[in-house]
Design an enzyme around this catalytic site. Structure first.
Site, PDB file in Angstrom:
ATOM      1  N   ASP A   6     -10.290   3.328  33.177  1.00 38.67           N
ATOM      2  CA  ASP A   6     -10.565   2.313  34.201  1.00 38.67           C
ATOM      3  C   ASP A   6     -11.706   1.423  33.709  1.00 38.67           C
ATOM      4  O   ASP A   6     -12.824   1.904  33.504  1.00 38.67           O
ATOM      5  CB  ASP A   6     -10.944   3.000  35.512  1.00 38.67           C
ATOM      6  CG  ASP A   6     -10.950   2.044  36.701  1.00 38.67           C
ATOM      7  OD1 ASP A   6     -10.581   0.870  36.515  1.00 38.67           O
ATOM      8  OD2 ASP A   6     -11.315   2.471  37.806  1.00 38.67           O
ATOM      9  N   MET A   7     -11.422   0.136  33.501  1.00 40.80           N
ATOM     10  CA  MET A   7     -12.458  -0.788  33.062  1.00 40.80           C
ATOM     11  C   MET A   7     -13.507  -0.970  34.165  1.00 40.80           C
ATOM     12  O   MET A   7     -13.178  -0.979  35.347  1.00 40.80           O
ATOM     13  CB  MET A   7     -11.859  -2.141  32.695  1.00 40.80           C
ATOM     14  CG  MET A   7     -10.819  -2.086  31.576  1.00 40.80           C
ATOM     15  SD  MET A   7     -11.466  -1.424  30.023  1.00 40.80           S
ATOM     16  CE  MET A   7     -12.647  -2.710  29.583  1.00 40.80           C
ATOM     17  N   ASP A 100      -6.524  -3.646  34.866  1.00 38.00           N
ATOM     18  CA  ASP A 100      -7.727  -3.026  34.310  1.00 38.00           C
ATOM     19  C   ASP A 100      -7.704  -1.499  34.296  1.00 38.00           C
ATOM     20  O   ASP A 100      -8.744  -0.866  34.132  1.00 38.00           O
ATOM     21  CB  ASP A 100      -8.968  -3.510  35.062  1.00 38.00           C
ATOM     22  CG  ASP A 100      -8.948  -3.137  36.534  1.00 38.00           C
ATOM     23  OD1 ASP A 100      -7.897  -2.656  37.015  1.00 38.00           O
ATOM     24  OD2 ASP A 100      -9.972  -3.319  37.211  1.00 38.00           O
ATOM     25  N   GLU A 101      -6.552  -0.891  34.467  1.00 31.42           N
ATOM     26  CA  GLU A 101      -6.500   0.563  34.400  1.00 31.42           C
ATOM     27  C   GLU A 101      -5.151   1.048  33.890  1.00 31.42           C
ATOM     28  O   GLU A 101      -4.124   0.378  34.037  1.00 31.42           O
ATOM     29  CB  GLU A 101      -6.816   1.197  35.759  1.00 31.42           C
ATOM     30  CG  GLU A 101      -5.816   0.878  36.842  1.00 31.42           C
ATOM     31  CD  GLU A 101      -6.107   1.618  38.143  1.00 31.42           C
ATOM     32  OE1 GLU A 101      -6.402   2.830  38.089  1.00 31.42           O
ATOM     33  OE2 GLU A 101      -6.027   0.984  39.211  1.00 31.42           O
TER      34      GLU A 101
END
Length: 387
Positions: A6-7, A100-101
């Site tokens: 996860d960013m 983003d994940e």
């Protein structure tokens, strides 16, 4: 073992990366109008209690020195593709679940990349070196636990739940941390005296289903350490949609129709770009009291023509009673199939000709927008409208 990557504060972090003068400052990404909402908040902004989906005016009240920047979807997509390419170097089984994940299955990758914990550290270093951003990673034998673990030590965290630790971890896990347990489900469980997954384990599945529906079966399985969901690469797109929070509430149906027109063009453009046809068109409205309304229509023939999408959405709006002002409007397309799927010929030739004509218009507009940008060409009815 499964990794969930996860960013950290992705959109906001990209903006701080590209604009060094914003680093260390409370920053949000989102619309800066009076009706805008926060799409993402930096960790500096979160210290003020600011979070995504918060009205922008409220965020500014909490932090008067807040920096607000507009969303740049193209830039975020560019960075996301780099990150996903990195993950695919570590395992052939990667499931991207959002921009983003992603989940990564580490099974069979040990000889190349070492144990899952070593692999996770290497991924974090690789991402940092490639895009100068941090991510948080959860490592666990079950998919839902990997997601929970990735959120435990943000930002730049690495949390590992070993197989032998799973029973103890589950027993003490607050139920509100479980993916799928929203506010209403949590209140139902709380009324049953259930606060942890350990509490869930002591209850019969039938009592959970009575309160939570079929999700009760899922919750019972998780409480017993059973999660049959696997990492599924290349998950098919299920729907394409766009929505807009209006700068001011309105009951003006003609104004709403103009928004539908531009949104239908965007949905159609995305369908054509991704190679889909849609059979179901959905209208989404949100009233001034935040009550949401959705209405759907099933088409006779799947389409990616913007005009057809617009006509379906417009019909839904015309039929809808508007007894309160509208603050948000959106259009969606679902029941997607590949545009290469053979279609039954229509019995009505005029309909086919009409659709083909609009298809040629769409193709011409697509070529122009791909070369000169989305604002290079628009319908005359949209040329002078501003929101």
């Amino acid at each position: 073992m499964i990794l969930h990557i996860d960013m950290d504060a992705f959109f906001a972090s990209v903006e701080q990366l590209d604009h060094p003068e914003l680093r260390g400052k409370p920053l949000v990404v989102g619309g800066d109008s009076g009706r805008g909402v926060v799409a993402a908040a930096s960790y500096e902004a979160r210290r003020y209690g600011i979070h995504s989906a918060m009205p922008m005016f409220m965020a500014k009240q909490r932090c008067p020195q807040l920096e607000v920047v507009s969303s740049r979807k193209g830039r975020y997509g560019e960075v996301s593709r780099t990150v996903m390419a990195i993950l695919n170097r570590y395992s052939p089984v990667v499931e991207q679940v959002s921009i983003d994940e992603a989940y990564l299955d580490a099974s069979g990758c040990g000889r190349l990349h070492g144990p899952p914990t070593v692999m996770a550290r290497a991924i974090k270093a690789d991402i940092r070196e490639s895009v100068s951003l941090t991510c948080s990673i959860g490592v666990a034998p079950l998919k839902f636990l990997a997601k929970i673990a990735s959120d435990m030590n943000k930002p730049d965290g690495l949390t590992v739940i070993a197989p032998e630790s799973v029973p103890e971890f589950i027993a003490g896990l607050p139920v509100e941390k479980v993916p799928g347990v929203g506010k209403q489900a949590f209140q139902q469980l709380k009324r049953m005296g259930i606060l942890t997954l350990g509490d869930v384990e002591t209850r019969k599945a039938s009592s959970l289903v009575e309160r939570l529906g079929k999700f009760g079966y899922r919750l019972a399985d998780l409480a017993h350490g059973r999660d049959e969901t696997s990492v599924c690469p290349h998950s098919p797109t299920k729907s394409i949609s766009t929505e807009k929070t209006l700068s001011r509430d309105t009951r003006d149906r003609e104004q709403l129709i103009l928004h539908l027109l531009s949104q239908s063009e965007e949905v159609g453009r995305q369908l054509r770009r991704q190679g889909f046809l849609a059979r179901t068109i959905t209208l989404k409205l949100k009233n001034s009291d935040f009550r949401q309304i959705t209405r759907s229509s099933t088409l006779d023939r799947p389409t990616h023509a913007s005009e057809t999408i617009y006509e379906a959405a417009r019909t839904l709006l015309v039929r809808q009673t508007i007894d309160q002002s509208i603050r948000l409007i959106g259009v969606g397309a679902s029941a997607l199939i590949a545009d290469t799927t053979p279609q039954q010929t229509s019995l009505f030739a005029d309909t086919m000709v009409h659709s083909d004509d609009w298809g040629k218009v769409d193709q011409a507009i697509d070529r122009i927008t791909e070369r000169f940008g989305a604002s290079a060409v628009c319908r005359g009815s949209l040329a002078e409208t501003k929101d």
